[in-house]
Write a protein that holds these residues in place. Structure first.
Motif, PDB file in Angstrom:
ATOM      1  N   GLY A  43       2.090   7.957   0.792  1.00  0.00           N
ATOM      2  CA  GLY A  43       2.418   6.542   0.937  1.00  0.00           C
ATOM      3  C   GLY A  43       2.024   6.008   2.295  1.00  0.00           C
ATOM      4  N   PHE A  44       2.215   6.814   3.338  1.00  0.00           N
ATOM      5  CA  PHE A  44       1.825   6.387   4.684  1.00  0.00           C
ATOM      6  C   PHE A  44       0.319   6.191   4.786  1.00  0.00           C
ATOM      7  N   GLY A  75       0.814  -1.214   0.000  1.00  0.00           N
ATOM      8  CA  GLY A  75       0.000   0.000   0.000  1.00  0.00           C
ATOM      9  C   GLY A  75       0.842   1.256   0.000  1.00  0.00           C
ATOM     10  N   ALA A  76       1.895   1.261   0.814  1.00  0.00           N
ATOM     11  CA  ALA A  76       2.781   2.428   0.866  1.00  0.00           C
ATOM     12  C   ALA A  76       3.518   2.611  -0.456  1.00  0.00           C
ATOM     13  N   TYR A  77       3.966   1.504  -1.023  1.00  0.00           N
ATOM     14  CA  TYR A  77       4.724   1.564  -2.268  1.00  0.00           C
ATOM     15  C   TYR A  77       3.859   2.074  -3.417  1.00  0.00           C
ATOM     16  N   ALA A  78       2.646   1.505  -3.545  1.00  0.00           N
ATOM     17  CA  ALA A  78       1.778   1.873  -4.668  1.00  0.00           C
ATOM     18  C   ALA A  78       1.298   3.309  -4.554  1.00  0.00           C
ATOM     19  N   SER A  79       0.780   3.687  -3.380  1.00  0.00           N
ATOM     20  CA  SER A  79       0.255   5.046  -3.227  1.00  0.00           C
ATOM     21  C   SER A  79       1.370   6.080  -3.264  1.00  0.00           C
ATOM     22  N   GLY A  80       2.528   5.725  -2.709  1.00  0.00           N
ATOM     23  CA  GLY A  80       3.651   6.658  -2.778  1.00  0.00           C
ATOM     24  C   GLY A  80       4.160   6.848  -4.188  1.00  0.00           C
ATOM     25  N   LEU A  81       4.179   5.773  -4.963  1.00  0.00           N
ATOM     26  CA  LEU A  81       4.655   5.844  -6.339  1.00  0.00           C
ATOM     27  C   LEU A  81       3.704   6.653  -7.219  1.00  0.00           C
ATOM     28  N   LEU A  82       2.401   6.473  -7.007  1.00  0.00           N
ATOM     29  CA  LEU A  82       1.404   7.118  -7.847  1.00  0.00           C
ATOM     30  C   LEU A  82       1.045   8.532  -7.386  1.00  0.00           C
TER      31      LEU A  82
END
Length: 315
Positions: free
Chosen positions: A226-227, A201-208
C-alpha cells in the motif's frame, strides 16, 4: 351441475407463484449484496459506499471554496479545524484527560481566519494565544470542585489541551495560511489533490496486493504494498499538479509527490498511534465510513506544513 374446483383459477395460481419467485429472487440478491458489502467492509476496514459519498461531499466543498470564492475556504477549512479539535478533545476526555472543550473550540475558531487574513503573524500569535487560553481555562476550572484534581493530573490536562492545539489547529491552519497568499489557493488545492491521490493509491494497492505489514503494532491494515502504491500515486499526481496547476518543473512535482507521500503516511501512522494509545478504533463516528474528522484529515495535517514550505521555496 358440475361443482367449481376448489382454489383459485390456474392463471391466478401461476401469477401468485411468479410473484413469490420474484420476491424470493429479490431477497436472494439483497442478501448477496449485503454479504458482499460485509466482506468488502471487513477487508477494507470501512463502509466503502458511504465513505465515497462523504469524500465526494468534502471534495465538492473544497473545490467550491477554493476556486469560486476563496474567502469561503476560511469557513470550510475553519469548520473542519473546529470539529476535528473538538472531537480529539472529547476523545482525550473519555480517556481521562480533562481538556476544556469550550476553550478548545474558541481557540480553533480564531486561528483559521487569523492565518488566512494576517498570514504568518496571525498564524503563530493566535496559535500561541489559543494554547495559553486552553491552559489558563483548565487552571481556572480547578476553582470548581468537580474539576479539581491533583497538580500532576492538571499539568497532564494542560499538556493534552496544548497538544490538540499544536497537532490539529496549528498544523491544519497551514492550509489556510497557504491559501491566504497570492496564488496560494492553487498550491493548497494541489497539495490536497496529491494527498487524496496518496490515500487512494495506498487503499487500492493495499486492498488488492497488500501482504507485508508495515507497522502491525500501530496500524494493522497498513502494508508496504500500500505504501508503494501511495508513493506511485503521489508522484504521478505531484507531477501533474506541478505542470498544470502551480507552473513548476517536472522535478519539483516529483519531489512534491514523494515528500507528501511521506508526510501523509506519517500523519496516518501518528493518528493510528493516538487511537492505539487511547484504546479506540475511531476518534468519533461523526462521518459514516470514515470514523471521525481526524480519521479523514490525519494525512492532511503534516502535509499542509510541507506544502507551505514548498510554496516558500519555489513560488
Amino acid at each position: 351441475m358440475t361443482e367449481a374446483p376448489d382454489g383459485p383459477p390456474p392463471r391466478l395460481k401461476k401469477r401468485g407463484h411468479s410473484r413469490a419467485e420474484f420476491e424470493a429472487t429479490v431477497a436472494d440478491i439483497e442478501a448477496q449484496v449485503r454479504a458482499s458489502n460485509a466482506r468488502l467492509e471487513k477487508r477494507a476496514g470501512r463502509n466503502l459506499p458511504m465513505a465515497i459519498l462523504i469524500g465526494l461531499g468534502l471534495g465538492g466543498g473544497l473545490l467550491v471554496s477554493l476556486l469560486l470564492v476563496k474567502d469561503l475556504f476560511v469557513v470550510f477549512a475553519g469548520a473542519l479545524l473546529v470539529f476535528t479539535a473538538f472531537e480529539l478533545a472529547s476523545a482525550l476526555r473519555f480517556a481521562g484527560r480533562d481538556v476544556p472543550r469550550i476553550a478548545t473550540v474558541v481557540a480553533a475558531l480564531a486561528v483559521g481566519p487569523a492565518s488566512f487574513y494576517w498570514l504568518e503573524d496571525g498564524h503563530w500569535l493566535v496559535t500561541l494565544a489559543g494554547m495559553a487560553l486552553v491552559s489558563v481555562w483548565r487552571v481556572v476550572e480547578t476553582l470548581w470542585p468537580k474539576h479539581r484534581a491533583p497538580r500532576a493530573e492538571v499539568v497532564k490536562d494542560i499538556f493534552a489541551g496544548i497538544f490538540v492545539q499544536g497537532y490539529v489547529v496549528f498544523l491544519g491552519s497551514f492550509a489556510l495560511l497557504l491559501a491566504g497568499h497570492e496564488g496560494g489557493e492553487w498550491w493548497a488545492l494541489g497539495f490536497l489533490v496529491v494527498v487524496v491521490s496518496t490515500d487512494i493509491g495506498a487503499y487500492a494497492s493495499g486492498l488488492l496486493l497488500g501482504k507485508h505489514k508495515m507497522a502491525p503494532r500501530i496500524s494493522p491494515k497498513k502494508t508496504w504494498e500500500g505504501f508503494i502504491g501511495s508513493v506511485a500515486a503521489a508522484v504521478i499526481s505531484g507531477i501533474l499538479v506541478a505542470v498544470f496547476m502551480i507552473q513548476q518543473p517536472v522535478w519539483v512535482g516529483l519531489l512534491f509527490g514523494v515528500v507528501l507521500a511521506l508526510t501523509a503516511t506519517l500523519g496516518d501512522l501518528s493518528e493510528s498511534l493516538i487511537k492505539r494509545d487511547l484504546g479506540i478504533k475511531d476518534i468519533s463516528t461523526w462521518l459514516p465510513g470514515h470514523g471521525g474528522f481526524l480519521d479523514r484529515v490525519d494525512s492532511v495535517l503534516p502535509s499542509a506544513a510541507a506544502a507551505y514550505a514548498f510554496y516558500l521555496i519555489f513560488a
